[in-house]
Design a protein around this motif. Structure first.
Motif, PDB file in Angstrom:
ATOM      1  N   THR A 152       9.199  -5.134  -2.833  1.00  0.00           N
ATOM      2  CA  THR A 152       7.800  -4.738  -2.940  1.00  0.00           C
ATOM      3  C   THR A 152       7.726  -3.257  -3.276  1.00  0.00           C
ATOM      4  O   THR A 152       8.636  -2.481  -2.976  1.00  0.00           O
ATOM      5  N   GLY A 153       6.633  -2.898  -3.938  1.00  0.00           N
ATOM      6  CA  GLY A 153       6.388  -1.511  -4.308  1.00  0.00           C
ATOM      7  C   GLY A 153       4.895  -1.243  -4.350  1.00  0.00           C
ATOM      8  O   GLY A 153       4.078  -2.158  -4.190  1.00  0.00           O
ATOM      9  N   PRO A 154       4.491   0.013  -4.569  1.00  0.00           N
ATOM     10  CA  PRO A 154       3.065   0.368  -4.526  1.00  0.00           C
ATOM     11  C   PRO A 154       2.246  -0.421  -5.538  1.00  0.00           C
ATOM     12  O   PRO A 154       2.554  -0.445  -6.726  1.00  0.00           O
ATOM     13  N   GLY A 155       1.183  -1.062  -5.055  1.00  0.00           N
ATOM     14  CA  GLY A 155       0.330  -1.862  -5.936  1.00  0.00           C
ATOM     15  C   GLY A 155      -1.125  -1.870  -5.530  1.00  0.00           C
ATOM     16  O   GLY A 155      -1.900  -2.667  -6.044  1.00  0.00           O
ATOM     17  N   VAL A 156      -1.505  -0.986  -4.599  1.00  0.00           N
ATOM     18  CA  VAL A 156      -2.889  -0.938  -4.119  1.00  0.00           C
ATOM     19  C   VAL A 156      -3.475   0.440  -4.415  1.00  0.00           C
ATOM     20  O   VAL A 156      -2.891   1.461  -4.054  1.00  0.00           O
ATOM     21  N   SER A 157      -4.611   0.456  -5.090  1.00  0.00           N
ATOM     22  CA  SER A 157      -5.315   1.706  -5.419  1.00  0.00           C
ATOM     23  C   SER A 157      -4.387   2.702  -6.103  1.00  0.00           C
ATOM     24  O   SER A 157      -4.235   3.846  -5.678  1.00  0.00           O
TER      25      SER A 157
ATOM     26  N   PRO B 295      -1.847   5.666   8.464  1.00  0.00           N
ATOM     27  CA  PRO B 295      -0.857   5.002   9.330  1.00  0.00           C
ATOM     28  C   PRO B 295      -0.547   3.589   8.857  1.00  0.00           C
ATOM     29  O   PRO B 295      -1.326   2.972   8.136  1.00  0.00           O
ATOM     30  N   HIS B 296       0.598   3.106   9.309  1.00  0.00           N
ATOM     31  CA  HIS B 296       1.085   1.764   8.961  1.00  0.00           C
ATOM     32  C   HIS B 296       1.182   1.598   7.436  1.00  0.00           C
ATOM     33  O   HIS B 296       0.685   0.614   6.869  1.00  0.00           O
ATOM     34  N   SER B 297       1.823   2.572   6.811  1.00  0.00           N
ATOM     35  CA  SER B 297       2.082   2.519   5.375  1.00  0.00           C
ATOM     36  C   SER B 297       3.590   2.556   5.150  1.00  0.00           C
ATOM     37  O   SER B 297       4.286   3.330   5.800  1.00  0.00           O
ATOM     38  N   PRO B 298       4.087   1.735   4.229  1.00  0.00           N
ATOM     39  CA  PRO B 298       3.354   0.752   3.444  1.00  0.00           C
ATOM     40  C   PRO B 298       3.017  -0.491   4.259  1.00  0.00           C
ATOM     41  O   PRO B 298       3.627  -0.750   5.298  1.00  0.00           O
ATOM     42  N   ALA B 299       2.055  -1.247   3.770  1.00  0.00           N
ATOM     43  CA  ALA B 299       1.713  -2.558   4.329  1.00  0.00           C
ATOM     44  C   ALA B 299       1.503  -3.508   3.152  1.00  0.00           C
ATOM     45  O   ALA B 299       1.129  -3.087   2.063  1.00  0.00           O
ATOM     46  N   MET B 300       1.741  -4.784   3.373  1.00  0.00           N
ATOM     47  CA  MET B 300       1.611  -5.745   2.288  1.00  0.00           C
ATOM     48  C   MET B 300       0.143  -5.970   1.921  1.00  0.00           C
ATOM     49  O   MET B 300      -0.729  -6.047   2.785  1.00  0.00           O
ATOM     50  N   ALA B 301      -0.103  -6.052   0.622  1.00  0.00           N
ATOM     51  CA  ALA B 301      -1.439  -6.384   0.126  1.00  0.00           C
ATOM     52  C   ALA B 301      -1.698  -7.871   0.324  1.00  0.00           C
ATOM     53  O   ALA B 301      -0.817  -8.707   0.106  1.00  0.00           O
TER      54      ALA B 301
ATOM     55  N   MET C  38       7.525  -9.703   1.454  1.00  0.00           N
ATOM     56  CA  MET C  38       8.047  -8.420   0.957  1.00  0.00           C
ATOM     57  C   MET C  38       9.447  -8.505   0.383  1.00  0.00           C
ATOM     58  O   MET C  38       9.992  -7.500  -0.079  1.00  0.00           O
ATOM     59  N   GLY C  39      10.060  -9.703   0.383  1.00  0.00           N
ATOM     60  CA  GLY C  39      11.420  -9.799  -0.121  1.00  0.00           C
ATOM     61  C   GLY C  39      12.377  -8.974   0.708  1.00  0.00           C
ATOM     62  O   GLY C  39      12.334  -8.999   1.944  1.00  0.00           O
ATOM     63  N   ALA C  40      13.236  -8.198   0.051  1.00  0.00           N
ATOM     64  CA  ALA C  40      14.212  -7.379   0.765  1.00  0.00           C
ATOM     65  C   ALA C  40      13.560  -6.211   1.475  1.00  0.00           C
ATOM     66  O   ALA C  40      14.172  -5.593   2.351  1.00  0.00           O
ATOM     67  N   GLY C  41      12.320  -5.872   1.108  1.00  0.00           N
ATOM     68  CA  GLY C  41      11.631  -4.751   1.727  1.00  0.00           C
ATOM     69  C   GLY C  41      10.993  -3.874   0.674  1.00  0.00           C
ATOM     70  O   GLY C  41      10.771  -4.284  -0.467  1.00  0.00           O
ATOM     71  N   HIS C  42      10.694  -2.642   1.051  1.00  0.00           N
ATOM     72  CA  HIS C  42      10.040  -1.694   0.152  1.00  0.00           C
ATOM     73  C   HIS C  42      11.080  -0.849  -0.579  1.00  0.00           C
ATOM     74  O   HIS C  42      12.046  -0.366   0.016  1.00  0.00           O
ATOM     75  N   VAL C  43      10.893  -0.668  -1.871  1.00  0.00           N
ATOM     76  CA  VAL C  43      11.853   0.061  -2.687  1.00  0.00           C
ATOM     77  C   VAL C  43      12.044   1.488  -2.167  1.00  0.00           C
ATOM     78  O   VAL C  43      11.107   2.142  -1.717  1.00  0.00           O
ATOM     79  N   ASN C  44      13.287   1.962  -2.255  1.00  0.00           N
ATOM     80  CA  ASN C  44      13.676   3.279  -1.733  1.00  0.00           C
ATOM     81  C   ASN C  44      14.536   3.985  -2.786  1.00  0.00           C
ATOM     82  O   ASN C  44      15.768   3.944  -2.721  1.00  0.00           O
TER      83      ASN C  44
ATOM     84  N   THR D 203       0.830  -1.200   0.000  1.00  0.00           N
ATOM     85  CA  THR D 203       0.000   0.000   0.000  1.00  0.00           C
ATOM     86  C   THR D 203       0.869   1.256   0.000  1.00  0.00           C
ATOM     87  O   THR D 203       2.086   1.203   0.181  1.00  0.00           O
ATOM     88  N   MET D 204       0.212   2.397  -0.171  1.00  0.00           N
ATOM     89  CA  MET D 204       0.863   3.692   0.021  1.00  0.00           C
ATOM     90  C   MET D 204       0.105   4.431   1.124  1.00  0.00           C
ATOM     91  O   MET D 204      -0.854   3.902   1.695  1.00  0.00           O
TER      92      MET D 204
END
Length: 744
Positions: free
Chosen positions: A509-514, A483-489, A587-593, A341-342
């Protein structure tokens, strides 16, 4: 959370405040908007959001001695604009530089900085990912990906869409060899190529000789990766602003390989073959299916040969979560992208007759629904009716009522169509247990709200507690700083890989919700899936490729993975759909930065040839040759396990009742400062002992390589999957590798 109109007024106010302060060029100390971080309150347990604002006011009141209050109306409390409670502890206020300097000496003060003005991008993900204007940032450093070509294999494109506008775009690079099979006026310096690869003999419904998108999916994914800036973008009037892709000045080459919801393997392979030949730099495939051996997987095969030509390949992980081992596109040379999520929500609050309120989401935000309480019903005569499957509500009188439907089986939008057909006034979609707290903003056909599973249980309990249950839905529009963003879909497919479980997948993982991006039959649409997260990473890879044109696909992949983050905006771990810490299989290695990914310090590099010993450990020579397109005699190749690949993540299996140590060697390449030293930090669970040799790595020049070994041993006890991390630290740089350990 502020309603959308309130949020927009906030943006306008902040813009006006900064512009006003910018008019004073004479050096006077004019008030401007500061964001002030304060220390976490000790001994306070705020149970309600309303308690935070008075507390912040009390802190600022204690600071009146340092404030230059000009009048009775100019009080400490009047200076505060917003009180934050979820994403940070602190407030925003109108302050002068001198006031902030004096305030910094107070015991409750932590940090303050001027609020900068950002472009309100509607996809929101560029801002969420740190892709901004001004100063030293990714877009400035890469000129927004100018000159990079992203090849998108999907359902085609929508001719003439404003997201393909080429204003101020340079022509395609000289290496481009592709063509445009659309009207000559449609392709331009942004959309430089469009071809169709559909086996026409299998398509009987419509001629598809042109790569026109009749579905919307390809238009959405291509513009997420590299769409131009479009003012006034919105979805059903929500999330208004300026939309853009991740690499707004990169070129798009579209390859239509799907018709409707079918993408034939041979069409995909043909599209990949053409794209590599045409000269693309990045391939984006928001496609997937059941896991197949690499020698029988067109995307794995085409992907291997694409990286052999220096082309980066980004692929969706799949939408079959949250069950484990449901991944698509898990070959180690592909970047496998999960969805999260974002920090933006489209709120729709369910209010029950007893006063209880539960937040959910919807894209459809009617302004005329009103607040009248309506009859509420749950048609749970059988599983089909509780799911609101077509025809299942015929025996129920749903006219003028809000109907609770369980999530599952048929699509969420179809449920609304079924309720609407029966005369229902509104709908609540209650998550299934597997979906937990992961909600989705859908373009429903009637007033609706998708609520978490736990809230659905409470709503059902209320329905059972009274003879005349009632409810309404309060539509609050766009809310930021969720709050609690990002979170896994919940839908994002999980590892481990069925083929090679000792390679941690997904990678990132990266943004994929809405996600809002361009569409075919309406200008913009908001949809969800790993199809949406994949092009985000494709665009980010294009930016890195622009910044480092000599980097291999493996080096770009390493930079993305080793700089990922694993904490959310509430400073806790990234959560899954259960509101529990997400594991690496999610989430693999985590959220892309992206800001960190263009300067990772060290990379774990791999050449295509490095995969051959690994493939020889999986398959016989014939199958390996199918993949690598050259003669290989595996009997003369010393095969290696997947854990021995120079991969940015580390996975290991430790058998029960074994004291044997398992060791791997990794090699890192210095792509940062010529003279630099990195020190190891190792974090493993108590069930495991681990060590790294050497514990420091020193470099004297760029592209210098250094190797280290890491060993693992069981301490006894425990079973299942546990995890840790390896970090190489040099100043502000942290090169992080996730460690996944299976205890048998």
């Amino acid at each position: 959370m502020a309603p959308r109109k309130h949020f927009l007024s906030i943006v306008l106010f902040l813009c006006a405040s900064v512009l006003l302060s910018g008019q004073h060029a004479d050096g006077t100390d004019e008030p401007k908007v500061y964001i002030v971080h304060v220390k976490q309150p000790e001994g306070e347990n705020f149970s309600a959001a309303e308690q935070w604002a008075p507390w912040y006011s009390s802190l600022l009141n204690r600071a009146t001695g340092v404030l230059g209050l000009a009048s009775e109306q100019d009080t400490a409390a009047s200076r505060i604009i917003y009180s934050y409670r979820n994403v940070m502890t602190g407030f925003s206020a109108r302050l002068t530089d001198k006031e902030v300097e004096a305030m910094s000496k107070l015991d409750w003060f932590l940090h303050a900085y001027p609020s900068r003005v950002y472009r309100p991008l509607t996809t929101h993900t560029p801002m969420f990912l740190g892709l901004r204007y001004g100063g030293h940032n990714v877009w400035n450093a890469t000129n927004m990906g100018e000159g990079i070509i992203i090849g998108v294999l999907d359902t085609g494109v929508t001719p003439g869409h404003p997201s393909y506008d080429d204003h101020d775009m340079p022509p395609a690079p000289a290496k481009w060899k592709g063509r445009c099979d659309l009207n000559a006026t449609v392709c331009n310096n942004k959309l430089i190529g469009a071809m169709s690869f559909i086996d026409y003999n299998n398509v009987t419904r419509r001629s598809t000789h042109e790569p026109i998108d009749y579905d919307g999916h390809g238009t959405h994914t291509s513009t997420t990766a590299a769409g131009a800036f479009v003012k006034g973008a919105n979805a059903n009037g929500n999330a208004k602003g300026v939309a853009s892709g991740m690499a707004p000045r990169a070129h798009i080459a579209a390859y239509k390989v799907c018709y409707g919801d079918e993408c034939q393997g041979h069409d995909i392979l043909a599209g990949m073959d053409a794209a590599v030949d045409d000269g693309v730099d990045v391939l984006s495939l928001s496609l997937g299916g059941d896991s197949e051996p690499y020698h029988s997987d067109p995307i794995a095969q085409g992907g291997f040969n694409a990286i052999n030509r220096g082309v980066f390949v980004s692929c969706s992980a799949g939408n079959s979560g949250p069950d484990h081992s449901t991944l698509s596109n898990d070959a180690p040379w592909l970047l496998t992208v999960g969805a999260s999520t974002m920090d933006r929500s489209l709120l729709a609050t369910v209010k029950l007759g007893d006063g209880q309120e539960f937040d959910g989401e919807t894209l459809y935000q009617p302004h005329d629904f009103g607040s009248k309480m309506l009859p509420l019903m749950y048609p749970n005569a059988n599983e089909q009716s509780s799911l609101c499957v077509s025809g299942s509500l015929d025996r129920f009188d749903v006219r003028g009522k809000i109907v609770l439907c369980d999530r599952g089986q048929n699509s969420r939008i179809e449920k609304g169509q079924v309720v609407q057909f029966g005369g229902g006034a509104g709908m609540i979609v209650a998550n299934a247990p597997a979906d937990g707290y992961a909600t989705v903003a859908d373009p429903h056909v009637l007033p609706a709200s998708n609520v978490p599973y736990a809230y659905g249980l409470k709503i059902k309990s209320y329905i059972n507690s009274t003879a005349s249950p009632t409810a309404t839905i309060i539509f609050k529009g766009t809310a930021m700083n969720t709050p609690h963003s990002p979170a896994m879909a919940s839908f994002s497919s999980r590892g481990p890989s069925q083929i090679t479980p000792v390679i941690l997948k997904p990678d990132i993982t990266g943004p994929g919700v809405s996600v809002l991006a361009a569409w075919n039959d309406q200008t913009f649409n908001m949809i969800s899936g790993t199809s949406m997260s994949c092009p985000h990473l494709s665009g980010i890879a294009a930016l890195i490729k622009k910044a480092h044109p000599d980097w291999s696909p493996a080096a770009i992949k390493s930079a993305i993975m080793t700089t990922a983050y694993v904490t959310d905006n509430s400073r806790g771990p990234i959560l899954d759909e259960r509101h529990l810490p997400a594991d690496f299989f999610a989430m693999g290695a985590g959220h892309v930065n992206p800001p960190n990914a263009i300067d990772p310090g060290l990379v774990y590099d791999l050449t295509p040839q490095d995969y051959i010993p690994y493939l020889c450990g999986l398959y016989d020579s014939t199958y390996v040759q199918v993949i690598v397109r050259k003669h290989v005699d595996c009997s003369s190749v010393k095969s290696i396990s997947e854990g021995e690949l120079n991969y940015p993540s580390i996975s290991v299996t430790l058998p029960a009742n074994s004291s044997t140590s398992v060791s791997y060697t990794r090699t890192v390449t210095n792509v940062g400062e010529p003279k630099s030293t990195y020190t190891v930090k190792l974090d493993v669970p108590k069930e495991v002992s681990a060590g790294v040799t050497p514990t420091t790595l020193s470099f004297n020049e760029v592209n210098q390589k250094q190797s280290f070994s890491i060993s693992f041993r069981r301490n006894g006890g425990g079973s299942g999957a546990v995890q840790g991390q390896l970090l190489w630290v040099s100043g502000k740089l942290e090169v992080r590798s996730p460690i996944s350990i299976k205890l048998e």
